[in-house]
Design a protein around this motif. Structure first.
Motif, PDB file in Angstrom:
ATOM      1  N   ARG A  29      44.337  39.364  42.638  1.00  0.00           N
ATOM      2  CA  ARG A  29      45.772  40.558  42.441  1.00  0.00           C
ATOM      3  C   ARG A  29      46.530  39.908  41.707  1.00  0.00           C
ATOM      4  O   ARG A  29      47.604  40.468  40.699  1.00  0.00           O
ATOM      5  CB  ARG A  29      46.872  40.402  44.008  1.00  0.00           C
ATOM      6  N   TRP A  32      46.042  40.123  37.909  1.00  0.00           N
ATOM      7  CA  TRP A  32      46.504  42.168  38.057  1.00  0.00           C
ATOM      8  C   TRP A  32      47.676  42.042  37.129  1.00  0.00           C
ATOM      9  O   TRP A  32      47.952  42.176  36.057  1.00  0.00           O
ATOM     10  CB  TRP A  32      45.882  42.605  39.272  1.00  0.00           C
ATOM     11  N   PRO A  65      48.386  46.337  44.197  1.00  0.00           N
ATOM     12  CA  PRO A  65      47.293  47.700  43.213  1.00  0.00           C
ATOM     13  C   PRO A  65      46.724  48.442  44.199  1.00  0.00           C
ATOM     14  O   PRO A  65      47.466  49.968  44.088  1.00  0.00           O
ATOM     15  CB  PRO A  65      46.519  46.953  42.346  1.00  0.00           C
ATOM     16  N   THR A  95      50.179  50.858  33.857  1.00  0.00           N
ATOM     17  CA  THR A  95      50.093  49.913  34.984  1.00  0.00           C
ATOM     18  C   THR A  95      49.112  50.627  36.244  1.00  0.00           C
ATOM     19  O   THR A  95      48.436  50.359  37.481  1.00  0.00           O
ATOM     20  CB  THR A  95      51.524  49.995  35.102  1.00  0.00           C
ATOM     21  N   ALA A  99      45.872  49.940  37.690  1.00  0.00           N
ATOM     22  CA  ALA A  99      45.557  49.758  39.344  1.00  0.00           C
ATOM     23  C   ALA A  99      44.346  50.142  39.613  1.00  0.00           C
ATOM     24  O   ALA A  99      43.556  50.061  40.994  1.00  0.00           O
ATOM     25  CB  ALA A  99      46.921  50.052  39.738  1.00  0.00           C
ATOM     26  N   TRP A 102      41.548  48.502  38.444  1.00  0.00           N
ATOM     27  CA  TRP A 102      41.291  47.343  38.943  1.00  0.00           C
ATOM     28  C   TRP A 102      41.207  47.549  40.631  1.00  0.00           C
ATOM     29  O   TRP A 102      39.856  46.650  41.113  1.00  0.00           O
ATOM     30  CB  TRP A 102      42.907  46.687  39.455  1.00  0.00           C
ATOM     31  N   GLN A 103      40.944  48.159  41.019  1.00  0.00           N
ATOM     32  CA  GLN A 103      40.196  48.744  42.200  1.00  0.00           C
ATOM     33  C   GLN A 103      38.666  48.724  42.133  1.00  0.00           C
ATOM     34  O   GLN A 103      37.996  48.469  43.185  1.00  0.00           O
ATOM     35  CB  GLN A 103      40.837  50.008  42.945  1.00  0.00           C
TER      36      GLN A 103
END
Length: 193
Positions: A29, A32, A65, A95, A99, A102-103
């Protein structure tokens, strides 16, 4: 006390240099968050972002995220009206999209692992003597940028990625004359033991 030439004279900049910059970060996190902030910094000074960092954290739900990934047009409009952050539609929308990426990476083994695998988990220790020696980007930052973009990340060009790598300690780019160079190298060594 000797510091890297870019640090100062603003107190927030000195504190960032002396406590955060270059310290290896392994939390997905937090990585990120830093990459997002480096994307917002594009075209601006890092000092501008530092001064707004707490506003960004508040506006983006603590940079969680999983929360940001659920956002849509309503949240984009709210963020565009927030004077405490950089109000750039492209960066805000990126952004939210980042996210979601990122997941996906987190589910496939971790965003932290995705990034640190390029380094074998071990920070690169550079030995620059002057700021002029420090590159704006490297072949590795170019490769990471390319791979992030292939995954769907935006605002992650080679220069942004190298600044990110420096900030999160993937590379130790404190000048050898800086009091933090040896300290950060020792922190990196301790984390790899």
């Amino acid at each position: 006390m000797e510091r890297c030439g870019w640090a100062g004279p603003d107190e927030i900049y000195l504190k960032y240099h002396d406590t955060d910059w270059g310290v290896p970060e392994y939390d997905s996190r937090a990585l990120w968050e830093k990459l997002v902030l480096d994307g917002f910094q594009a075209g601006l000074s890092w000092l501008t972002i530092l001064k707004k960092r707490e506003n960004f954290r508040s506006a983006f739900a603590g940079f969680q995220p999983d929360i940001v990934a659920e956002w849509g047009p309503v949240e984009v409009e709210r963020l565009l009206a927030d004077k405490g952050i950089i109000r750039h539609r492209g960066k805000i929308e990126a952004t939210i999209a980042n996210a979601r990426v990122w997941q996906n990476l987190e589910a496939r083994g971790g965003f932290d692992q995705f990034l640190w695998n390029y380094m074998g988990g071990i920070p690169l220790q550079n030995s620059w003597k002057t700021l002029e020696e420090v590159p704006a980007f490297t072949p590795l930052s170019t490769q990471i940028s390319k791979d992030l973009k292939k995954e769907g990340f935006r605002f992650c060009g080679p220069t942004i990625v190298y600044a990110f790598m420096q900030a999160v300690g993937m590379v130790n780019d404190h000048l050898v004359t800086c009091h933090r160079h040896a300290e950060v190298a020792e922190i990196a060594l301790a984390k790899t033991r």
